[in-house]
Design a protein around this motif. Structure first.
Motif, PDB file in Angstrom:
ATOM      1  N   PRO A  63     -22.215  36.830  -7.546  1.00 61.74           N
ATOM      2  CA  PRO A  63     -20.890  37.424  -7.706  1.00 61.74           C
ATOM      3  C   PRO A  63     -20.355  37.358  -9.141  1.00 61.74           C
ATOM      4  CG  PRO A  63     -20.758  35.369  -6.473  1.00 61.74           C
ATOM      5  CD  PRO A  63     -22.209  35.684  -6.657  1.00 61.74           C
ATOM      6  N   SER A  64     -20.929  36.492  -9.984  1.00 61.47           N
ATOM      7  CA  SER A  64     -20.473  36.356 -11.366  1.00 61.47           C
ATOM      8  C   SER A  64     -21.550  35.677 -12.204  1.00 61.47           C
ATOM      9  CB  SER A  64     -19.195  35.512 -11.426  1.00 61.47           C
ATOM     10  OG  SER A  64     -19.488  34.170 -11.066  1.00 61.47           O
ATOM     11  N   ALA A  65     -21.393  35.763 -13.522  1.00 63.94           N
ATOM     12  CA  ALA A  65     -22.323  35.078 -14.419  1.00 63.94           C
ATOM     13  C   ALA A  65     -22.195  33.562 -14.249  1.00 63.94           C
ATOM     14  CB  ALA A  65     -22.063  35.485 -15.867  1.00 63.94           C
ATOM     15  N   ARG A  66     -20.974  33.083 -14.007  1.00 63.75           N
ATOM     16  CA  ARG A  66     -20.761  31.645 -13.800  1.00 63.75           C
ATOM     17  C   ARG A  66     -21.533  31.163 -12.575  1.00 63.75           C
ATOM     18  NH1 ARG A  66     -20.189  28.492 -17.154  1.00 63.75           N
ATOM     19  NH2 ARG A  66     -21.963  27.592 -16.139  1.00 63.75           N
ATOM     20  N   ALA A  67     -21.471  31.925 -11.479  1.00 55.69           N
ATOM     21  CA  ALA A  67     -22.193  31.546 -10.262  1.00 55.69           C
ATOM     22  C   ALA A  67     -23.699  31.533 -10.518  1.00 55.69           C
ATOM     23  CB  ALA A  67     -21.854  32.494  -9.118  1.00 55.69           C
ATOM     24  N   ALA A  68     -24.202  32.517 -11.253  1.00 56.05           N
ATOM     25  CA  ALA A  68     -25.633  32.575 -11.557  1.00 56.05           C
ATOM     26  C   ALA A  68     -26.062  31.378 -12.392  1.00 56.05           C
ATOM     27  CB  ALA A  68     -25.965  33.881 -12.278  1.00 56.05           C
ATOM     28  N   GLN A  69     -25.276  31.050 -13.414  1.00 58.10           N
ATOM     29  CA  GLN A  69     -25.620  29.922 -14.277  1.00 58.10           C
ATOM     30  C   GLN A  69     -25.507  28.603 -13.515  1.00 58.10           C
ATOM     31  OE1 GLN A  69     -26.697  30.409 -17.712  1.00 58.10           O
ATOM     32  NE2 GLN A  69     -27.536  28.445 -17.087  1.00 58.10           N
ATOM     33  N   ASP A  70     -24.466  28.485 -12.680  1.00 57.43           N
ATOM     34  CA  ASP A  70     -24.319  27.262 -11.878  1.00 57.43           C
ATOM     35  C   ASP A  70     -25.495  27.084 -10.934  1.00 57.43           C
ATOM     36  OD1 ASP A  70     -21.935  26.693 -13.163  1.00 57.43           O
ATOM     37  OD2 ASP A  70     -20.667  27.318 -11.481  1.00 57.43           O
ATOM     38  N   TRP A  71     -25.978  28.180 -10.334  1.00 55.62           N
ATOM     39  CA  TRP A  71     -27.159  28.100  -9.465  1.00 55.62           C
ATOM     40  C   TRP A  71     -28.367  27.623 -10.270  1.00 55.62           C
ATOM     41  CZ3 TRP A  71     -31.339  31.536 -10.372  1.00 55.62           C
ATOM     42  CH2 TRP A  71     -32.449  31.292  -9.553  1.00 55.62           C
ATOM     43  N   TYR A  72     -28.610  28.270 -11.420  1.00 55.42           N
ATOM     44  CA  TYR A  72     -29.783  27.924 -12.217  1.00 55.42           C
ATOM     45  C   TYR A  72     -29.738  26.455 -12.643  1.00 55.42           C
ATOM     46  CZ  TYR A  72     -33.585  28.198 -15.520  1.00 55.42           C
ATOM     47  OH  TYR A  72     -34.775  27.992 -16.170  1.00 55.42           O
ATOM     48  N   ASP A  73     -28.563  25.976 -13.010  1.00 54.05           N
ATOM     49  CA  ASP A  73     -28.411  24.599 -13.479  1.00 54.05           C
ATOM     50  C   ASP A  73     -28.305  23.570 -12.351  1.00 54.05           C
ATOM     51  OD1 ASP A  73     -28.381  25.559 -16.096  1.00 54.05           O
ATOM     52  OD2 ASP A  73     -26.190  25.583 -16.214  1.00 54.05           O
ATOM     53  N   SER A  74     -28.182  24.028 -11.113  1.00 52.82           N
ATOM     54  CA  SER A  74     -27.961  23.112  -9.987  1.00 52.82           C
ATOM     55  C   SER A  74     -29.140  22.165  -9.788  1.00 52.82           C
ATOM     56  CB  SER A  74     -27.712  23.902  -8.699  1.00 52.82           C
ATOM     57  OG  SER A  74     -28.915  24.526  -8.248  1.00 52.82           O
ATOM     58  N   ASP A  75     -28.829  21.002  -9.265  1.00 51.58           N
ATOM     59  CA  ASP A  75     -29.871  20.020  -8.954  1.00 51.58           C
ATOM     60  C   ASP A  75     -30.896  20.601  -7.982  1.00 51.58           C
ATOM     61  OD1 ASP A  75     -28.605  18.170 -10.589  1.00 51.58           O
ATOM     62  OD2 ASP A  75     -27.643  17.105  -8.925  1.00 51.58           O
ATOM     63  N   GLY A  76     -30.409  21.354  -7.002  1.00 49.18           N
ATOM     64  CA  GLY A  76     -31.310  21.935  -6.010  1.00 49.18           C
ATOM     65  C   GLY A  76     -32.317  22.877  -6.621  1.00 49.18           C
TER      66      GLY A  76
END
Length: 113
Positions: A63-76
């Motif tokens: 839904p946003s660049a922030r969501a994409a970056q947060d996913w990529y950086d996530s521990d999971g």
């Protein structure tokens, strides 16, 4: 809140399809869910229009660049990332999409400003 979607894009070549890639594929969906990520393209039939394409293309919408970056950086996701990177030759990026109604002239105006 931005209405501009973003995309995680990967170009995978020389995939070593074995237990590690199978595990990556089994686990990635659970990493996407908290960030509303969904596959748009996942290695479908590719017809080259220009150049040499010797791999698979993957596009995941967020839904946003922030969501994409947060996913990529996530521990999971970081926990499974080596399963892909150590068993393929690949490049990846996150790119912001265009706003609704975008036209090529909009980009031209920005480039000439």
């Amino acid at each position: 809140m931005s209405t501009t979607k973003a995309y995680a894009i990967a170009y995978l070549r020389e995939l070593d399809f074995g237990p590690e890639i199978i595990e990556y594929l089994e686990r990635i969906d659970d990493t996407l869910a908290p960030y509303d990520g969904r596959f748009i393209v996942h290695g479908g039939q590719l017809t080259a229009a220009e150049g040499t394409w010797d791999g698979d293309l993957v596009v995941i919408e967020f839904p946003s660049a922030r969501a994409a970056q947060d996913w990529y950086d996530s521990d999971g996701y970081q926990a499974i990332l080596p399963l892909r990177t150590e068993h393929s030759s690949s490049i990846a990026c996150i790119v912001e999409g265009t706003k609704p109604g975008h036209r090529a002239k909009d980009k031209l105006a920005a480039l000439l400003a």
